[in-house]
Design an enzyme around this catalytic site. Structure first.
Site, short mmCIF file in Angstrom:
data_model
loop_
_atom_site.label_atom_id
_atom_site.label_comp_id
_atom_site.label_asym_id
_atom_site.label_seq_id
_atom_site.Cartn_x
_atom_site.Cartn_y
_atom_site.Cartn_z
N CYS A 57 0.83 -1.20 0.00
CA CYS A 57 0.00 0.00 0.00
C CYS A 57 0.87 1.26 0.00
O CYS A 57 1.85 1.35 0.74
CB CYS A 57 -0.91 -0.01 1.23
SG CYS A 57 -2.04 1.40 1.28
N CYS A 61 0.37 4.92 6.96
CA CYS A 61 -0.26 4.72 8.27
C CYS A 61 0.75 4.01 9.17
O CYS A 61 1.16 2.88 8.88
CB CYS A 61 -1.52 3.87 8.12
SG CYS A 61 -2.59 4.44 6.79
N CYS A 64 0.46 0.31 10.31
CA CYS A 64 0.04 -0.75 9.39
C CYS A 64 1.19 -1.52 8.74
O CYS A 64 2.09 -0.94 8.12
CB CYS A 64 -0.86 -0.15 8.31
SG CYS A 64 -1.54 -1.42 7.21
N CYS A 101 -16.53 -9.47 5.27
CA CYS A 101 -15.87 -8.20 4.97
C CYS A 101 -14.61 -8.42 4.14
O CYS A 101 -13.74 -9.21 4.51
CB CYS A 101 -15.52 -7.50 6.29
SG CYS A 101 -14.71 -5.92 6.02
N CYS A 133 -19.58 -6.52 3.27
CA CYS A 133 -18.91 -5.29 3.66
C CYS A 133 -17.60 -5.21 2.90
O CYS A 133 -16.99 -6.25 2.59
CB CYS A 133 -18.66 -5.33 5.17
SG CYS A 133 -17.75 -3.90 5.78
N CYS A 193 -19.52 1.63 8.58
CA CYS A 193 -18.76 0.98 9.64
C CYS A 193 -17.55 1.86 9.86
O CYS A 193 -16.71 1.99 8.97
CB CYS A 193 -18.36 -0.42 9.18
SG CYS A 193 -17.21 -1.25 10.28
N ARG A 265 -17.87 -3.17 17.72
CA ARG A 265 -17.10 -4.39 17.38
C ARG A 265 -15.75 -4.42 18.07
O ARG A 265 -14.93 -3.53 17.92
CB ARG A 265 -16.91 -4.47 15.87
CG ARG A 265 -16.14 -5.72 15.45
CD ARG A 265 -16.15 -5.92 13.96
NE ARG A 265 -17.52 -5.98 13.50
CZ ARG A 265 -17.97 -5.38 12.42
NH1 ARG A 265 -17.17 -4.69 11.67
NH2 ARG A 265 -19.23 -5.48 12.08
N1 SAM Z 1 -6.68 0.40 3.17
C1 SAM Z 1 -7.98 0.67 3.64
C2 SAM Z 1 -8.02 1.72 4.70
O1 SAM Z 1 -7.02 2.01 5.35
O2 SAM Z 1 -9.10 2.27 4.90
C3 SAM Z 1 -8.70 -0.58 4.14
C4 SAM Z 1 -7.93 -1.63 4.90
S1 SAM Z 1 -7.20 -1.11 6.46
C5 SAM Z 1 -6.26 -2.50 6.91
C6 SAM Z 1 -8.60 -1.13 7.56
C7 SAM Z 1 -8.40 -0.72 8.99
O3 SAM Z 1 -7.65 -1.68 9.70
C8 SAM Z 1 -7.65 0.57 9.27
O4 SAM Z 1 -8.45 1.69 9.10
C9 SAM Z 1 -7.23 0.40 10.71
O5 SAM Z 1 -8.20 0.95 11.57
C10 SAM Z 1 -7.16 -1.10 10.89
N2 SAM Z 1 -5.78 -1.52 11.13
C11 SAM Z 1 -4.79 -1.63 10.22
N3 SAM Z 1 -3.66 -2.03 10.79
C12 SAM Z 1 -3.91 -2.17 12.12
C13 SAM Z 1 -3.11 -2.56 13.23
N4 SAM Z 1 -1.84 -2.87 13.10
N5 SAM Z 1 -3.72 -2.63 14.43
C14 SAM Z 1 -5.02 -2.32 14.57
N6 SAM Z 1 -5.81 -1.95 13.55
C15 SAM Z 1 -5.26 -1.86 12.34
FE1 SF4 Z 2 -2.83 1.20 3.39
FE2 SF4 Z 2 -2.69 0.00 5.75
FE3 SF4 Z 2 -3.13 2.60 5.64
FE4 SF4 Z 2 -5.07 0.88 4.82
S1 SF4 Z 2 -4.25 1.10 6.88
S2 SF4 Z 2 -4.37 2.77 3.78
S3 SF4 Z 2 -3.77 -0.76 3.97
S4 SF4 Z 2 -1.26 1.56 4.95
#
Ligand code: SAM
Ligand code: SF4
Ligand code: DTB
Length: 331
Positions: A57, A61, A64, A101, A133, A193, A265
Site C-alpha cells: 500500500c 499509516c 500498518c 468483509c 462489507c 462501519c 465491534r
Molecule cells: N486500506 C484501507 C483503509 O485504510 O481504509 C482498508 C484496509 S485497512 C487495513 C482497515 C483498517 O484496519 C484501518 O483503518 C485500521 O483501523 C485497521 N488496522 C490496520 N492495521 C492495524 C493494526 N496494526 N492494528 C489495529 N488496527 C489496524
Molecule cells: Fe494502506 Fe494500511 Fe493505511 Fe489501509 S491502513 S491505507 S492498507 S497503509
C-alpha cells in the site's frame, strides 16, 4: 433503528470525558444497561474478514504492516480471484458468520478492472445471504453508488484516531479525506462501519475526540469497530506498549453509551486478550467480533474460528443471524 429520538448527535467533549473517566465498574454497569435496552445481550455478530489484496500500500499509516514503505514480514498478494473469494465466503457462512468483509490494501478505489472484479465479488457474496462489507480505502460518491447497486451492505472506513492526532500517525492523507469518504458512503445509501484504533500513543482526550466525531455525525455509524493496536514488526509503532485491557473496556463502554443503537465491534487485539478479558468487553457492550481463517485477522493473528465458537458457547452467546438486507430487493 427504532427509537431514533433517543439518539443524540450533540455530545460535548466534557460529557464524553465524564463518561469515559467515571469509576470503572459504574461505567461498565451503565454501558451494560444501555446495551440491554437496545440489543439482545445474548447475541454477537460474527463477521469474517478476508484480505482480498494484501500489502504494497502506498500510504504511510504508521500502525500498518501493509504499507509498502515499511519492511515487514507481510507477503504481498495481488487481488484474489472471484472464485477464491466466493470459496472463502461459503466457508464463512458455513461456520456461522452473518457478515463477510473484504479488505484491500489500497489508498483509494480506482475505476479499473480490479474494481469491476470487486463489483462481481460483492454481487456473488450478496447472493449468499450474508451482509457484504468492503474496506477499500477512499471512495467517490459514484463508486459508492456502484457498490450499493451491486448489493454492498456496509462500507468500512475508520477514523483511526482523533482529528488532532491524525497527522502524527498518517501523513499521506488528511482526516478530512476520511470524513469525505464516509459522507460519500452515506449519500449512496450504504451503512457505515467506522471506528478507530487505541494504543497509537494518543491521549485519553484524543480517544474522546474520535468518539465525539463519530457520535456527532448526522447518523451514527451502524457499526463501530474498536481496535487495539496490533504491533507489527517493522512499522514505526512496533515498540509501543500493549494496550491496557481497561482502556479497551472504557473505550467500548463509552462508545456503547453514546451510540446505543450501533454495533460495537471488538476488533484487532483479541489475540492478546484472555477469554475473561474479552468477556469484560462483551459486558461493556461489545456485540460483534471478527473471525478469520488461517488464524489471521488481515495480516496479524486472530483467535481461530473454533476457539471463538468455544468462547461464545462458554459465555452463553449466540452468533447473530444476518439482518434483513435492505439492499436485497434493490434491483
Ligand atoms: N486500506 C484501507 C483503509 O485504510 O481504509 C482498508 C484496509 S485497512 C487495513 C482497515 C483498517 O484496519 C484501518 O483503518 C485500521 O483501523 C485497521 N488496522 C490496520 N492495521 C492495524 C493494526 N496494526 N492494528 C489495529 N488496527 C489496524
Ligand atoms: Fe494502506 Fe494500511 Fe493505511 Fe489501509 S491502513 S491505507 S492498507 S497503509
Ligand atoms: C477494522 O476496524 N479492523 C479490521 C477491519 N476493520 C478491516 C482490521 C484489523 C487489522 C489488524 C491488523 C492486521 O492484521 O492488518
Amino acid at each position: 433503528m427504532e427509537n431514533n429520538s433517543a439518539l443524540r448527535h450533540d455530545w460535548t467533549k466534557d460529557e464524553i470525558m465524564e463518561i469515559y473517566d467515571q469509576s470503572l465498574l459504574e461505567l461498565v454497569y451503565r454501558a451494560s444497561t444501555v446495551h440491554r435496552q437496545w440489543h439482545n445481550p445474548q447475541e454477537v455478530q460474527v463477521s469474517t474478514l478476508l484480505s482480498i489484496k494484501t500489502g504494497g500500500c502506498p500510504e504511510d499509516c504508521s500502525y500498518c504492516g501493509q504499507a509498502a514503505r515499511y519492511h515487514t514480514d507481510i507477503k504481498v498478494q495481488a487481488l484474489l480471484s472471484t472464485e477464491t473469494v466466493i470459496a472463502h465466503a461459503q466457508k464463512a457462512k458455513d461456520s456461522g458468520s452473518s457478515r463477510f468483509c473484504m479488505a484491500a490494501a489500497w489508498r483509494e478505489v480506482r475505476d479499473n478492472k480490479d474494481f469491476d472484479r470487486i463489483i462481481e465479488m460483492v454481487k456473488a457474496v450478496n447472493a449468499m445471504d450474508m451482509e457484504v462489507c468492503c474496506t477499500l480505502g477512499m471512495l467517490t460518491e459514484e463508486q459508492a453508488l456502484r457498490l450499493q447497486e451491486a448489493g454492498l451492505y456496509a462500507y468500512n472506513h475508520n477514523l483511526d484516531t482523533s482529528e488532532e492526532y491524525y497527522d502524527e500517525i498518517i501523513s499521506t492523507r488528511k482526516f478530512d479525506n476520511r470524513i469525505a469518504t464516509i459522507e460519500n458512503v452515506r449519500k449512496a445509501g450504504l451503512t457505515v462501519c467506522s471506528g478507530g484504533i487505541i494504543g497509537l500513543g494518543e491521549t485519553p482526550l484524543d480517544r474522546i475526540s474520535m468518539l465525539l466525531t463519530l457520535a456527532n455525525m448526522p447518523k451514527h455509524p451502524e457499526s463501530v469497530p474498536i481496535n487495539a493496536l496490533a504491533r507489527v514488526k517493522g512499522t514505526p509503532l512496533e515498540n509501543l506498549p500493549k494496550v491496557d485491557i481497561w482502556d479497551m473496556v472504557r473505550m467500548i463502554a463509552t462508545a456503547r453509551i453514546i451510540m446505543p443503537a450501533s454495533m460495537v465491534r471488538l476488533s484487532a487485539g483479541r489475540i492478546e486478550m484472555t477469554e475473561v478479558e474479552q468477556a469484560w468487553c462483551f459486558m461493556a457492550g461489545a456485540n460483534s467480533i471478527f473471525t478469520g481463517e488461517r488464524e489471521t485477522l488481515l495480516v496479524t493473528p486472530n483467535p481461530g474460528v473454533s476457539e471463538d465458537r468455544a468462547m461464545l458457547s462458554t459465555l452463553g452467546l449466540k452468533p447473530m443471524a444476518p439482518k434483513e438486507k435492505k439492499n436485497s430487493c434493490a434491483l
